[in-house]
Design an enzyme around this catalytic site. Structure first.
Site, PDB file in Angstrom:
ATOM      1  N   TYR A  39      21.642  15.140  45.002  1.00  0.00           N
ATOM      2  CA  TYR A  39      22.602  14.079  44.658  1.00  0.00           C
ATOM      3  C   TYR A  39      21.850  12.947  43.976  1.00  0.00           C
ATOM      4  O   TYR A  39      20.760  12.572  44.407  1.00  0.00           O
ATOM      5  CB  TYR A  39      23.278  13.549  45.928  1.00  0.00           C
ATOM      6  N   GLU A  90      27.454   9.086  38.621  1.00  0.00           N
ATOM      7  CA  GLU A  90      27.242   9.921  39.806  1.00  0.00           C
ATOM      8  C   GLU A  90      27.060  11.357  39.343  1.00  0.00           C
ATOM      9  O   GLU A  90      27.975  11.935  38.742  1.00  0.00           O
ATOM     10  CB  GLU A  90      28.406   9.817  40.785  1.00  0.00           C
TER      11      GLU A  90
END
Ligand code: GDP
Ligand code: MN
Length: 404
Positions: free
Chosen positions: A125, A213
């Protein structure tokens, strides 16, 4: 402003960020052709078909009409068109879309990047965003890729790495290496991650974004680091200097009333309540929404008509609020600072007459310069509009209306 994954990937690629390659399509035949082309360009014979909507959770989300997931794998070229067909035009419901879901107009046909090799592919991530409390950008990274970061933050916050960037000196090389090291990477993958983060940060700054993101960032089985997903949120206030990015806006992803309001220069956010409100100034709008709740109602919207409200903006605001069928009453709360209350009162009366057939009761609270004159204009207009000068008075009148 949000953009689609396929657009975000193109933008990132332009900054040298390695991405999972793909081609966008809006019909099954085009999806098949995209797969043929991808095969020629990348040699892949497995394809991932990804619904393009402004919401995450597509992988686990379902198309209402067909039961297909929003992200599916096709291991044969002949399957691509059928799998695309099961997604295109359907309504995709994910934990981020709400139960009504979002219609899928486009899909991204992408190369499969989870191919087998010397090591297992591993998901990470990575995000970059503005940390308002610290007053600087922050890079967040985690080995728990592919999961909802909110869950990781809740259950294992120690697994989120944070690196704040001093705006005076910018992102430093040692900070990038620190992140890559904390992610447990070594050798080629480490170097690749350093390059990836450096390019990503350049893209973040270059596009004046407020949030990136990338979930997941993938370490492939041959140690390449690439973006499998890309959520890019551009700063609206900087779009004036990025004409090319502003053109990526997809109005079909936005609430039609919010789009219409934007055209009239109004700040409108649709909510689920029953009392429409029109206010000048964001702070007063927030206070007004609180007041509506205190009087037993629920705000149907947030609407800031701005400091220089006039008859035209008031009319535009009215028209937008009235299109919401849930609205049972409208509260106009205007502070006459830049504008005088009598002018707003005239604007309300004019707008009312111009729209005609308004069936919901309207309460107008005017305070500030010429408040008394304004109230008089409302009261003498002969229309179904009640005036108020104090907030309490307005609240009581809203309550009375709601209780019938
Ligand atoms: P999101 O669910 O909206 O966040 O969409 P993502 O782009 O993150 O994709 C969801 C999931 O699809 C990823 O977490 C992967 O597990 C899977 N996925 C994406 N690309 C590939 C691929 O090339 N091959 C395989 N096998 N799975 C993929
Ligand atoms: Mn994702």
């Amino acid at each position: 402003m949000n953009i689609h994954e396929y657009q975000a990937k193109e933008v990132l690629k332009g900054y040298g960020v390695r991405i999972q390659n793909g081609i966008v399509a809006d019909n099954p035949e085009a999806a098949h052709e995209a797969a043929v082309k991808l095969n020629a360009e990348t040699g892949t014979s497995w394809y991932v078909i990804k619904a393009q909507i402004h919401a995450g959770g597509r992988g686990k989300g379902k198309i209402q009409q067909t039961g297909s997931n929003g992200v599916v794998l096709a291991k044969k070229l002949e399957d691509v068109a059928d799998k695309a067909k099961a997604i295109l035009g359907g309504t995709l419901v994910t934990h981020q879309t709400g139960p009504e879901g979002k219609v899928v107009n486009k899909i991204l046909v992408a190369e499969d990047v989870y191919y087998p090799g010397d090591s297992e592919p591993k998901e990470y991530y990575l995000s970059i965003l503005l940390d308002r409390a610290q007053g600087c950008n922050v890079i967040m990274a985690s080995t728990e890729g592919g999961m909802d970061i909110e869950d990781v933050a809740e259950n294992s916050p120690e697994k989120i790495i944070k690196e704040w960037i001093d705006p005076k000196v910018g992102l430093q090389g040692f900070q990038i290496r620190k992140v890559a090291f904390k992610l447990g990477l070594t050798g080629t993958a480490f170097k690749e991650m350093v390059k990836f983060i450096a390019a990503l940060y350049k893209a973040y700054e270059g596009t004046d974004s407020s949030q990136f993101e990338i979930n997941p960032v993938l370490k492939t089985s041959d140690d390449k680091i690439l973006a499998v997903d890309a959520k890019v949120n551009l700063d609206d206030n900087a779009l004036y200097r990025h004409k090319d990015l502003a053109d990526l806006r997809d109005l079909s992803e936005e609430d039609p009333l919010e789009v219409e309001a934007g055209k009239s220069g109004l700040n409108y956010v649709k909510l689920d309540g029953n009392v429409g409100c029109m206010v000048n100034g964001a702070g007063l709008a927030m206070a007004t929404m609180d007041m509506i709740k205190l009087s037993g109602g629920e705000p149907a919207n947030f609407l800031d008509v701005g400091g220089g409200a006039n008859a035209t903006t008031v009319e535009a605001g009215f028209r937008i609020i009235l299109q919401d069928p849930n609205v049972k009453a409208i509260l106009i709360n205007v502070f006459g600072g830049i504008v005088r209350c009598d002018r707003i009162a005239n604007g309300v009366v004019e707008a009312y007459k111009s729209i005609g057939d308004i069936r919901v009761p309207i309460i107008v609270r005017l305070q500030g310069t010429n408040a008394v004159e304004g109230a008089k204009i409302i009261d003498e207009s002969g229309l179904k509009v009640a005036s108020a000068i104090t907030l309490k008075e307005a609240a009581d009148k809203v309550q009375a209306v709601l209780q019938g």
